[in-house]
Motif scaffolding. Sequence first.
Motif, PDB file in Angstrom:
ATOM      1  N   LEU A   1       0.843  -1.188   0.000  1.00 20.59           N
ATOM      2  CA  LEU A   1       0.000   0.000   0.000  1.00 20.59           C
ATOM      3  C   LEU A   1       0.881   1.242   0.000  1.00 20.59           C
ATOM      4  N   ALA A   2       0.374   2.326  -0.591  1.00 23.79           N
ATOM      5  CA  ALA A   2       1.079   3.608  -0.540  1.00 23.79           C
ATOM      6  C   ALA A   2       0.070   4.744  -0.632  1.00 23.79           C
ATOM      7  N   PHE A   3       0.243   5.732   0.229  1.00 25.10           N
ATOM      8  CA  PHE A   3      -0.559   6.954   0.168  1.00 25.10           C
ATOM      9  C   PHE A   3       0.152   7.963  -0.720  1.00 25.10           C
ATOM     10  N   SER A   4      -0.638   8.724  -1.483  1.00 22.25           N
ATOM     11  CA  SER A   4      -0.071   9.857  -2.220  1.00 22.25           C
ATOM     12  C   SER A   4       0.351  10.910  -1.201  1.00 22.25           C
ATOM     13  N   PRO A   5       1.267  11.802  -1.573  1.00 25.40           N
ATOM     14  CA  PRO A   5       1.724  12.815  -0.626  1.00 25.40           C
ATOM     15  C   PRO A   5       0.612  13.694  -0.046  1.00 25.40           C
ATOM     16  N   ASP A   6      -0.444  13.943  -0.821  1.00 26.94           N
ATOM     17  CA  ASP A   6      -1.549  14.759  -0.305  1.00 26.94           C
ATOM     18  C   ASP A   6      -2.583  13.932   0.460  1.00 26.94           C
ATOM     19  N   GLY A   7      -2.424  12.608   0.482  1.00 25.91           N
ATOM     20  CA  GLY A   7      -3.338  11.738   1.207  1.00 25.91           C
ATOM     21  C   GLY A   7      -4.664  11.491   0.525  1.00 25.91           C
ATOM     22  N   HIS A   8      -4.849  12.002  -0.690  1.00 28.73           N
ATOM     23  CA  HIS A   8      -6.131  11.851  -1.385  1.00 28.73           C
ATOM     24  C   HIS A   8      -6.222  10.586  -2.223  1.00 28.73           C
ATOM     25  N   THR A   9      -5.106   9.882  -2.407  1.00 29.81           N
ATOM     26  CA  THR A   9      -5.104   8.652  -3.197  1.00 29.81           C
ATOM     27  C   THR A   9      -4.323   7.577  -2.453  1.00 29.81           C
ATOM     28  N   LEU A  10      -4.839   6.361  -2.508  1.00 26.22           N
ATOM     29  CA  LEU A  10      -4.146   5.199  -1.960  1.00 26.22           C
ATOM     30  C   LEU A  10      -3.937   4.227  -3.106  1.00 26.22           C
ATOM     31  N   ALA A  11      -2.740   3.693  -3.234  1.00 26.06           N
ATOM     32  CA  ALA A  11      -2.454   2.654  -4.223  1.00 26.06           C
ATOM     33  C   ALA A  11      -2.344   1.323  -3.487  1.00 26.06           C
ATOM     34  N   SER A  12      -2.912   0.278  -4.075  1.00 26.68           N
ATOM     35  CA  SER A  12      -2.802  -1.070  -3.507  1.00 26.68           C
ATOM     36  C   SER A  12      -2.369  -2.035  -4.598  1.00 26.68           C
ATOM     37  N   THR A  13      -1.496  -2.968  -4.226  1.00 26.70           N
ATOM     38  CA  THR A  13      -1.028  -3.986  -5.161  1.00 26.70           C
ATOM     39  C   THR A  13      -1.408  -5.348  -4.616  1.00 26.70           C
ATOM     40  N   SER A  14      -1.618  -6.279  -5.535  1.00 25.26           N
ATOM     41  CA  SER A  14      -2.127  -7.579  -5.115  1.00 25.26           C
ATOM     42  C   SER A  14      -1.504  -8.708  -5.912  1.00 25.26           C
ATOM     43  N   PHE A  15      -1.574  -9.889  -5.327  1.00 27.27           N
ATOM     44  CA  PHE A  15      -1.158 -11.100  -6.029  1.00 27.27           C
ATOM     45  C   PHE A  15      -2.089 -11.416  -7.199  1.00 27.27           C
ATOM     46  N   ASP A  16      -3.179 -10.656  -7.368  1.00 28.37           N
ATOM     47  CA  ASP A  16      -4.059 -10.857  -8.528  1.00 28.37           C
ATOM     48  C   ASP A  16      -3.526 -10.132  -9.771  1.00 28.37           C
ATOM     49  N   ASN A  17      -2.278  -9.632  -9.684  1.00 22.97           N
ATOM     50  CA  ASN A  17      -1.597  -8.952 -10.799  1.00 22.97           C
ATOM     51  C   ASN A  17      -2.264  -7.638 -11.190  1.00 22.97           C
ATOM     52  N   THR A  18      -2.856  -6.952 -10.207  1.00 19.29           N
ATOM     53  CA  THR A  18      -3.425  -5.638 -10.472  1.00 19.29           C
ATOM     54  C   THR A  18      -2.889  -4.624  -9.471  1.00 19.29           C
ATOM     55  N   VAL A  19      -2.972  -3.385  -9.886  1.00 19.15           N
ATOM     56  CA  VAL A  19      -2.742  -2.246  -9.007  1.00 19.15           C
ATOM     57  C   VAL A  19      -4.037  -1.455  -9.038  1.00 19.15           C
ATOM     58  N   ARG A  20      -4.501  -1.068  -7.882  1.00 14.23           N
ATOM     59  CA  ARG A  20      -5.724  -0.274  -7.800  1.00 14.23           C
ATOM     60  C   ARG A  20      -5.411   1.052  -7.136  1.00 14.23           C
ATOM     61  N   LEU A  21      -6.069   2.090  -7.638  1.00 11.37           N
ATOM     62  CA  LEU A  21      -5.987   3.408  -7.032  1.00 11.37           C
ATOM     63  C   LEU A  21      -7.332   3.712  -6.400  1.00 11.37           C
ATOM     64  N   TRP A  22      -7.292   4.253  -5.200  1.00 11.35           N
ATOM     65  CA  TRP A  22      -8.503   4.543  -4.440  1.00 11.35           C
ATOM     66  C   TRP A  22      -8.566   6.041  -4.164  1.00 11.35           C
ATOM     67  N   ASP A  23      -9.714   6.637  -4.429  1.00 16.18           N
ATOM     68  CA  ASP A  23      -9.934   8.060  -4.158  1.00 16.18           C
ATOM     69  C   ASP A  23     -10.320   8.211  -2.691  1.00 16.18           C
ATOM     70  N   LEU A  24      -9.448   8.869  -1.923  1.00 14.34           N
ATOM     71  CA  LEU A  24      -9.688   9.056  -0.496  1.00 14.34           C
ATOM     72  C   LEU A  24     -10.015  10.512  -0.164  1.00 14.34           C
ATOM     73  N   THR A  25     -10.484  11.260  -1.152  1.00 17.08           N
ATOM     74  CA  THR A  25     -10.824  12.658  -0.897  1.00 17.08           C
ATOM     75  C   THR A  25     -11.734  12.751   0.316  1.00 17.08           C
ATOM     76  N   ASP A  26     -12.690  11.842   0.414  1.00 19.42           N
ATOM     77  CA  ASP A  26     -13.513  11.690   1.612  1.00 19.42           C
ATOM     78  C   ASP A  26     -13.294  10.258   2.101  1.00 19.42           C
ATOM     79  N   PRO A  27     -12.415  10.053   3.083  1.00 20.58           N
ATOM     80  CA  PRO A  27     -12.095   8.683   3.504  1.00 20.58           C
ATOM     81  C   PRO A  27     -13.278   7.890   4.041  1.00 20.58           C
TER      82      PRO A  27
END
Length: 154
Positions: free
Chosen positions: A46-72
Amino acid sequence: MFGPDGRTFASTGRDGVVRLWDLTRRTHPVRLGPPLTGHTDAVYSLAFSPDGHTLASTSFDNTVRLWDLTDPHRARPHGAPLTGFLNWVNAVAFTPDGATLLLGDGEHTVRTLPLSVKTATAYVCAATGGTLTPALWHTYIPQLPYDPPCPRHD
């Protein structure tokens, strides 16, 4: 993984689900919104963007997902999952300006992924030597009329 605000925490595990927590009161963590679902295998990094508005997640399913955390409390997917990697991505990090995502994969390779139009344009221009021809344009983005993004060096 702590977010840049020092209060938001993201946790994950083998179930492929990411959970957000408010740790303002460290002895009483409070869950922020519903779990973030979509991965079909264990989440590895997992990694948060510097502004905290995006979270990246990586998985053994061979995908990377970006999550909008503007409103957590109402976090949601930010676009479609990123796919097409040779192997699972086992490390993810944002550059300090948040414009690029770095992906480390099981092939001992680090890839860069521009996250803004400006960054993507600069990346394409550098990769093509500034010669994004009409033929290349129509090969990769035929749905758009040709509009050369790179500065001309006549």
